[in-house]
Structure formats: structure tokens, C-alpha cells
Design a protein around this motif. Structure first.
Motif, short mmCIF file in Angstrom:
data_model
loop_
_atom_site.label_atom_id
_atom_site.label_comp_id
_atom_site.label_asym_id
_atom_site.label_seq_id
_atom_site.Cartn_x
_atom_site.Cartn_y
_atom_site.Cartn_z
N THR A 1 0.82 -1.21 0.00
CA THR A 1 0.00 0.00 0.00
C THR A 1 0.86 1.26 0.00
OG1 THR A 1 -1.67 -1.21 1.23
CG2 THR A 1 -1.89 1.16 1.20
N HIS A 2 1.99 1.19 0.67
CA HIS A 2 2.88 2.35 0.75
C HIS A 2 3.42 2.73 -0.64
CE1 HIS A 2 5.66 5.17 2.52
NE2 HIS A 2 6.65 4.59 1.87
N PHE A 3 3.77 1.74 -1.44
CA PHE A 3 4.35 2.00 -2.75
C PHE A 3 3.33 1.94 -3.89
CE2 PHE A 3 7.93 0.25 -0.28
CZ PHE A 3 8.77 1.34 -0.35
N TYR A 4 2.09 1.63 -3.59
CA TYR A 4 1.09 1.43 -4.64
C TYR A 4 0.88 2.65 -5.53
CZ TYR A 4 -3.15 0.15 -7.07
OH TYR A 4 -4.06 -0.11 -8.04
N PRO A 5 0.77 3.88 -5.00
CA PRO A 5 0.57 5.02 -5.91
C PRO A 5 1.69 5.18 -6.94
CG PRO A 5 0.05 5.65 -3.66
CD PRO A 5 0.67 4.28 -3.60
N VAL A 6 2.92 4.97 -6.53
CA VAL A 6 4.04 5.08 -7.47
C VAL A 6 4.02 3.93 -8.46
CG1 VAL A 6 6.55 5.11 -7.65
CG2 VAL A 6 5.43 6.34 -5.80
N LEU A 7 3.78 2.72 -7.94
CA LEU A 7 3.67 1.55 -8.83
C LEU A 7 2.57 1.74 -9.87
CD1 LEU A 7 4.01 -1.47 -6.38
CD2 LEU A 7 5.60 -0.80 -8.16
N LEU A 8 1.44 2.28 -9.43
CA LEU A 8 0.32 2.49 -10.34
C LEU A 8 0.71 3.40 -11.49
CD1 LEU A 8 -2.73 2.06 -10.90
CD2 LEU A 8 -3.13 4.14 -9.58
N ARG A 9 1.35 4.50 -11.18
CA ARG A 9 1.72 5.44 -12.25
C ARG A 9 2.78 4.86 -13.19
NH1 ARG A 9 0.93 8.65 -7.79
NH2 ARG A 9 -0.69 10.22 -8.04
N VAL A 10 3.82 4.27 -12.62
CA VAL A 10 4.93 3.78 -13.44
C VAL A 10 4.50 2.58 -14.29
CG1 VAL A 10 7.21 2.70 -13.34
CG2 VAL A 10 6.70 4.66 -11.89
N ILE A 11 3.87 1.60 -13.66
CA ILE A 11 3.51 0.40 -14.41
C ILE A 11 2.39 0.69 -15.41
CG2 ILE A 11 2.64 -1.96 -14.20
CD1 ILE A 11 4.19 -2.23 -11.66
N THR A 12 1.49 1.61 -15.10
CA THR A 12 0.46 1.98 -16.07
C THR A 12 1.09 2.60 -17.31
OG1 THR A 12 -1.19 2.31 -14.35
CG2 THR A 12 -1.59 3.39 -16.45
#
Length: 137
Positions: free
Chosen positions: A3-14
Motif C-alpha cells: 500500500t505504501h508503494f502502490y501510488p508510485v507503482l500504479l503510475r509507473v507500471i500503467t
């Protein structure tokens, strides 16, 4: 932890999924229609594959960046699962063209990874909500 890294993961992987899907659709659209199809019209098959890849691989994942990063997690998981399936369709030997396999495979792997991350983040948010509810009573 996810959950801590999810916003960054969402943007990069998207972004990775969208770019790889766009490259794959462009390569397929520029290639000649597939040969050896007796029942299906080759140009219609190619056009349908390009439209589905652009819709499921580019437009839908980028649209999932509009709501907040920790909102609509199950919807995001469903959209990225559909994106992975749409990109996996592009790996069919009937429609695959040169240099497309690598970008399509990367888009599929990233879509599946983001689907799993969305589900884990949703489960963590449910656990936190239940823990807060238990502690308040």
C-alpha cells in the motif's frame, strides 16, 4: 507494505503497459494482414486486434489514473486483468508480427503484476478498516 508503494507503482507500471500496448498495436496496424485464414477476414481480424489493444491496453489503464490512487481498487484490478488478457490475445500466432512479442509480453506481465498489487492493496485496506473498527469498540 504494498500500500505504501502502490501510488508510485500504479503510475509507473500503467505508463509501461500503455506504451508497450501502443507499440504493439502500432506494429500490428502497420503490418500486412495475416495469411492463411480461411474463415475470418484477415484485415477485419487485424483491425479488431488493433482496436481492442488500444482500448484495453492504452485507454482503459490510463483512465484508471483519474480517480485517486487508493480508490476503486477492485475496478482497477479488473481493468488491468482485462488489459492483460487483451494483450495476451496479441501473442496469438495468427496475428503476431516481428518485434511485437517482446512489448506485448512485457505489457502482459506488468498488467498481471498491477492486478495482483491492486488486490493486495485492497485486502490491506480491508484489514486496516477492520482493525480500526475492533479497536473503537
Amino acid at each position: 507494505m504494498v500500500t505504501h508503494f502502490y501510488p508510485v507503482l500504479l503510475r509507473v507500471i500503467t505508463c509501461v503497459v500503455a506504451v508497450c500496448s501502443a507499440v504493439s498495436a502500432t506494429l500490428l496496424g502497420a503490418a500486412p494482414p495475416p495469411d492463411g485464414l480461411s474463415i475470418l477476414d484477415p484485415s477485419d481480424l487485424r483491425t479488431t486486434a488493433v482496436v481492442l489493444t488500444m482500448g484495453l491496453g492504452v485507454v482503459a489503464p490510463v483512465a484508471m489514473l483519474i480517480p485517486g490512487s487508493l480508490k476503486c481498487l477492485l475496478l482497477k484490478a479488473a481493468v488491468f486483468a482485462a488489459s492483460g488478457c487483451g494483450n495476451a490475445m496479441m501473442l496469438s500466432p495468427l496475428v503476431v508480427v516481428s518485434f511485437q512479442e517482446a512489448s506485448t509480453a512485457l505489457a502482459v506481465v506488468c498488467s498481471v503484476a498491477l492486478t495482483l498489487a491492486s488486490i493486495v492493496t485492497f485486502m490491506e485496506s480491508v484489514e486496516r478498516r477492520n482493525a480500526r473498527r475492533r479497536s473503537s469498540t
